[in-house]
Scaffold this motif. Structure first.
Motif, PDB file in Angstrom:
ATOM      1  N   GLN A 237     -19.927  77.165  43.721  1.00 19.95           N
ATOM      2  CA  GLN A 237     -19.943  75.910  42.804  1.00 19.95           C
ATOM      3  C   GLN A 237     -19.083  74.868  43.341  1.00 19.95           C
ATOM      4  OE1 GLN A 237     -19.464  76.916  38.478  1.00 19.95           O
ATOM      5  NE2 GLN A 237     -21.362  78.201  38.578  1.00 19.95           N
ATOM      6  N   VAL A 238     -19.138  73.718  42.971  1.00 21.66           N
ATOM      7  CA  VAL A 238     -18.187  72.595  43.228  1.00 21.66           C
ATOM      8  C   VAL A 238     -17.953  71.944  42.162  1.00 21.66           C
ATOM      9  CG1 VAL A 238     -19.045  72.213  45.707  1.00 21.66           C
ATOM     10  CG2 VAL A 238     -20.165  71.090  43.908  1.00 21.66           C
ATOM     11  N   PRO A 239     -16.856  71.233  42.110  1.00 18.11           N
ATOM     12  CA  PRO A 239     -16.491  70.221  40.803  1.00 18.11           C
ATOM     13  C   PRO A 239     -17.557  69.192  40.695  1.00 18.11           C
ATOM     14  CG  PRO A 239     -14.643  70.365  42.425  1.00 18.11           C
ATOM     15  CD  PRO A 239     -15.680  71.065  43.029  1.00 18.11           C
ATOM     16  N   ASP A 240     -17.750  68.956  39.281  1.00 16.21           N
ATOM     17  CA  ASP A 240     -18.356  67.903  38.870  1.00 16.21           C
ATOM     18  C   ASP A 240     -18.198  66.589  39.401  1.00 16.21           C
ATOM     19  OD1 ASP A 240     -16.879  66.784  37.178  1.00 16.21           O
ATOM     20  OD2 ASP A 240     -17.282  67.978  35.468  1.00 16.21           O
ATOM     21  N   GLU A 241     -19.070  65.316  39.201  1.00 18.88           N
ATOM     22  CA  GLU A 241     -18.592  64.159  39.869  1.00 18.88           C
ATOM     23  C   GLU A 241     -17.472  63.315  39.456  1.00 18.88           C
ATOM     24  OE1 GLU A 241     -21.430  60.062  41.166  1.00 18.88           O
ATOM     25  OE2 GLU A 241     -21.932  61.491  39.490  1.00 18.88           O
ATOM     26  N   SER A 242     -17.242  63.733  38.179  1.00 16.75           N
ATOM     27  CA  SER A 242     -16.030  62.836  37.509  1.00 16.75           C
ATOM     28  C   SER A 242     -14.845  63.552  38.290  1.00 16.75           C
ATOM     29  CB  SER A 242     -15.982  63.045  36.016  1.00 16.75           C
ATOM     30  OG  SER A 242     -15.913  64.414  35.638  1.00 16.75           O
ATOM     31  N   ASN A 243     -14.519  64.648  38.614  1.00 14.04           N
ATOM     32  CA  ASN A 243     -13.595  65.309  39.394  1.00 14.04           C
ATOM     33  C   ASN A 243     -13.457  65.216  40.746  1.00 14.04           C
ATOM     34  OD1 ASN A 243     -12.877  65.666  36.658  1.00 14.04           O
ATOM     35  ND2 ASN A 243     -14.024  67.897  36.656  1.00 14.04           N
ATOM     36  N   CYS A 244     -14.555  65.309  41.238  1.00 12.77           N
ATOM     37  CA  CYS A 244     -14.771  65.493  43.032  1.00 12.77           C
ATOM     38  C   CYS A 244     -15.985  65.353  43.191  1.00 12.77           C
ATOM     39  CB  CYS A 244     -13.848  66.660  43.257  1.00 12.77           C
ATOM     40  SG  CYS A 244     -12.622  66.177  44.363  1.00 12.77           S
ATOM     41  N   GLY A 245     -17.092  65.482  42.686  1.00 18.06           N
ATOM     42  CA  GLY A 245     -18.425  65.427  43.038  1.00 18.06           C
ATOM     43  C   GLY A 245     -19.081  66.241  42.206  1.00 18.06           C
ATOM     44  N   PRO A 246     -20.407  66.127  42.050  1.00 18.86           N
ATOM     45  CA  PRO A 246     -21.282  66.858  40.872  1.00 18.86           C
ATOM     46  C   PRO A 246     -21.587  68.407  41.505  1.00 18.86           C
ATOM     47  CG  PRO A 246     -22.755  65.280  42.282  1.00 18.86           C
ATOM     48  CD  PRO A 246     -21.109  65.209  42.702  1.00 18.86           C
ATOM     49  N   GLU A 247     -22.080  69.153  40.741  1.00 23.79           N
ATOM     50  CA  GLU A 247     -22.412  70.578  41.371  1.00 23.79           C
ATOM     51  C   GLU A 247     -23.667  70.755  41.789  1.00 23.79           C
ATOM     52  OE1 GLU A 247     -21.875  73.230  38.063  1.00 23.79           O
ATOM     53  OE2 GLU A 247     -19.778  72.537  37.365  1.00 23.79           O
ATOM     54  N   GLU A 248     -23.869  71.327  42.614  1.00 23.68           N
ATOM     55  CA  GLU A 248     -25.292  71.518  43.222  1.00 23.68           C
ATOM     56  C   GLU A 248     -26.057  72.187  42.017  1.00 23.68           C
ATOM     57  OE1 GLU A 248     -25.579  73.567  46.999  1.00 23.68           O
ATOM     58  OE2 GLU A 248     -25.051  71.957  47.897  1.00 23.68           O
ATOM     59  N   ASP A 249     -25.466  73.093  41.308  1.00 26.31           N
ATOM     60  CA  ASP A 249     -26.471  73.889  40.193  1.00 26.31           C
ATOM     61  C   ASP A 249     -27.036  72.864  39.283  1.00 26.31           C
ATOM     62  OD1 ASP A 249     -25.691  75.982  41.414  1.00 26.31           O
ATOM     63  OD2 ASP A 249     -24.033  76.641  39.947  1.00 26.31           O
ATOM     64  N   ALA A 250     -26.412  71.650  39.153  1.00 27.67           N
ATOM     65  CA  ALA A 250     -27.024  70.683  38.109  1.00 27.67           C
ATOM     66  C   ALA A 250     -28.134  69.959  38.834  1.00 27.67           C
ATOM     67  CB  ALA A 250     -25.866  69.727  37.833  1.00 27.67           C
ATOM     68  N   GLY A 251     -28.427  70.211  39.999  1.00 29.31           N
ATOM     69  CA  GLY A 251     -29.824  69.410  40.533  1.00 29.31           C
ATOM     70  C   GLY A 251     -29.304  68.440  41.526  1.00 29.31           C
ATOM     71  N   ASN A 252     -27.867  68.109  41.574  1.00 27.97           N
ATOM     72  CA  ASN A 252     -27.432  66.869  42.328  1.00 27.97           C
ATOM     73  C   ASN A 252     -27.403  67.406  43.980  1.00 27.97           C
ATOM     74  OD1 ASN A 252     -26.795  65.067  40.332  1.00 27.97           O
ATOM     75  ND2 ASN A 252     -25.410  66.620  39.771  1.00 27.97           N
ATOM     76  N   LYS A 253     -28.000  66.455  44.629  1.00 23.82           N
ATOM     77  CA  LYS A 253     -27.909  66.587  46.163  1.00 23.82           C
ATOM     78  C   LYS A 253     -26.563  66.392  46.955  1.00 23.82           C
ATOM     79  CE  LYS A 253     -32.063  68.425  45.975  1.00 23.82           C
ATOM     80  NZ  LYS A 253     -32.460  69.895  46.184  1.00 23.82           N
ATOM     81  N   TYR A 254     -26.091  67.063  47.725  1.00 20.98           N
ATOM     82  CA  TYR A 254     -24.974  66.778  48.609  1.00 20.98           C
ATOM     83  C   TYR A 254     -25.498  67.000  50.092  1.00 20.98           C
ATOM     84  CZ  TYR A 254     -21.574  66.136  45.405  1.00 20.98           C
ATOM     85  OH  TYR A 254     -20.633  65.627  44.395  1.00 20.98           O
ATOM     86  N   LEU A 255     -24.624  66.689  51.124  1.00 18.90           N
ATOM     87  CA  LEU A 255     -25.116  66.615  52.401  1.00 18.90           C
ATOM     88  C   LEU A 255     -23.893  67.566  53.047  1.00 18.90           C
ATOM     89  CD1 LEU A 255     -26.509  63.428  53.119  1.00 18.90           C
ATOM     90  CD2 LEU A 255     -27.815  65.037  52.732  1.00 18.90           C
ATOM     91  N   TRP A 256     -24.442  68.547  53.847  1.00 14.67           N
ATOM     92  CA  TRP A 256     -23.443  69.285  54.628  1.00 14.67           C
ATOM     93  C   TRP A 256     -23.765  68.735  56.217  1.00 14.67           C
ATOM     94  CZ3 TRP A 256     -19.457  72.005  52.926  1.00 14.67           C
ATOM     95  CH2 TRP A 256     -19.657  72.523  51.572  1.00 14.67           C
ATOM     96  N   TYR A 257     -22.350  68.714  56.792  1.00  8.22           N
ATOM     97  CA  TYR A 257     -22.333  68.080  58.202  1.00  8.22           C
ATOM     98  C   TYR A 257     -21.710  69.037  58.895  1.00  8.22           C
ATOM     99  CZ  TYR A 257     -24.392  63.737  57.163  1.00  8.22           C
ATOM    100  OH  TYR A 257     -25.300  62.660  56.804  1.00  8.22           O
ATOM    101  N   LEU A 258     -22.060  69.608  60.092  1.00 11.53           N
ATOM    102  CA  LEU A 258     -21.509  70.886  60.864  1.00 11.53           C
ATOM    103  C   LEU A 258     -20.986  70.088  62.009  1.00 11.53           C
ATOM    104  CD1 LEU A 258     -20.827  73.690  61.510  1.00 11.53           C
ATOM    105  CD2 LEU A 258     -22.856  74.141  62.395  1.00 11.53           C
ATOM    106  N   CYS A 259     -19.556  70.473  62.264  1.00 10.72           N
ATOM    107  CA  CYS A 259     -18.961  70.068  63.638  1.00 10.72           C
ATOM    108  C   CYS A 259     -19.371  70.781  64.644  1.00 10.72           C
ATOM    109  CB  CYS A 259     -17.297  70.107  63.436  1.00 10.72           C
ATOM    110  SG  CYS A 259     -16.499  69.721  64.841  1.00 10.72           S
ATOM    111  N   GLU A 260     -19.900  70.056  65.712  1.00  8.16           N
ATOM    112  CA  GLU A 260     -20.473  70.869  66.873  1.00  8.16           C
ATOM    113  C   GLU A 260     -19.628  71.759  67.877  1.00  8.16           C
ATOM    114  OE1 GLU A 260     -22.056  67.938  69.294  1.00  8.16           O
ATOM    115  OE2 GLU A 260     -23.500  67.377  67.812  1.00  8.16           O
TER     116      GLU A 260
END
Length: 270
Positions: A237-260
């Motif tokens: 899990q990750v912190p919610d939006e008020s603290n650092c970003g919403p949780e994925e479990d709450a249905g909010n979408k995040y984007l992951w970027y991988l360094c080549e």
């Protein structure tokens, strides 16, 4: 045999997350993109050295490589050490690419909420995970002095030495370092980074080090560490939006970027 029995028992042991580490780095001023970049780059260098992926601190290794390029050696000597030099040069080039990707430009838009550094053979089976969370990354435009940058680096090192020893005491083998950036929206700065739409991190048995960069503008101690389920295989899990970003479990979408760039440690260092 006793060895096989021991291995089976080790597989059946419940996941112990008691060694998961929380390090809060408090700085008395607002973080700007330069500070976010500095602490990210320093963490890369520190992980590579402390986890024995490079033979000496990065800055010393870089200086030594530069000196070797300027030395005039005999033909026989060149043949003897050329293979080792090539491996070292390739490693330094890859590490420099990672550091270049973590430049201040990455944090200019204040979209980055977290960076993951993972040691292992792939991003889906990490051996160790280091999570760097920004409580207010890139929000300030104030100038930062060299002394303040140095102070942030010292706070990071002190925190790692004091709190991350259970992880550093573990045996580690030569492996790759993967860098993933978690963003609230699509990144405008994508140098060396590619979107990983299907990525879901599973901790399994991997130890986790949580590093929180806490500034005066953040919400007190609302940065929460990631959680596991009993098996350790739940997507963390990750912190919610008020603290650092919403949780994925709450249905909010995040984007992951991988360094080549994925530097692989040198054999013989571990």
């Amino acid at each position: 045999s006793l060895f096989r029995l021991s291995r089976r028992m080790r597989r059946k042991r419940p996941v112990d997350d008691s060694n998961d580490t929380i390090i809060t780095i408090k700085i008395p001023f607002e973080a700007n993109p330069l500070i976010c970049s500095k602490i990210s780059q320093d963490l890369v260098k520190y992980i590579l050295y402390m986890r024995q992926q490079i033979p000496c601190p990065y800055n010393d290794l870089k200086s030594s490589a530069e000196e070797n390029k300027n030395e005039k050696e005999g033909v026989r000597a060149k043949k003897t050490i050329s293979a080792k030099k090539r491996r070292l040069d390739k490693l330094l080039e890859t590490v420099d690419s990672v550091l270049d990707g973590l430049s201040p430009a990455l944090f200019e838009t204040r979209q980055v909420v977290e960076i993951l550094f993972m040691l292992g053979s792939s991003i889906f089976s990490p051996k160790e995970v280091y999570s760097l969370v920004f409580s207010n990354g890139g929000v300030s435009s104030r100038s930062i002095s060299d002394r303040q940058l140095s102070d942030v680096s010292k706070r990071l090192v002190r925190g790692m030495i004091t709190c991350a020893s259970p992880v550093f005491d573990r045996e580690v083998k030569c492996c790759r370092l993967f860098t993933l950036v978690r963003s609230q929206n699509a990144l405008t700065y994508t140098k060396l980074f590619s979107l990983k739409t299907s990525f879901k991190l599973k901790l399994k048995r991997a130890p986790l080090v949580n590093v929180f960069l806490k500034t005066p503008g953040s919400n007190d101690f609302n940065l929460r560490p990631r959680q596991r389920d009993a098996s350790g295989s739940k997507q963390i899990q990750v912190p919610d939006e008020s603290n650092c970003g919403p949780e994925e479990d709450a249905g909010n979408k995040y984007l992951w970027y991988l360094c080549e760039a994925t530097p692989k440690g040198l054999k013989g260092c571990a």
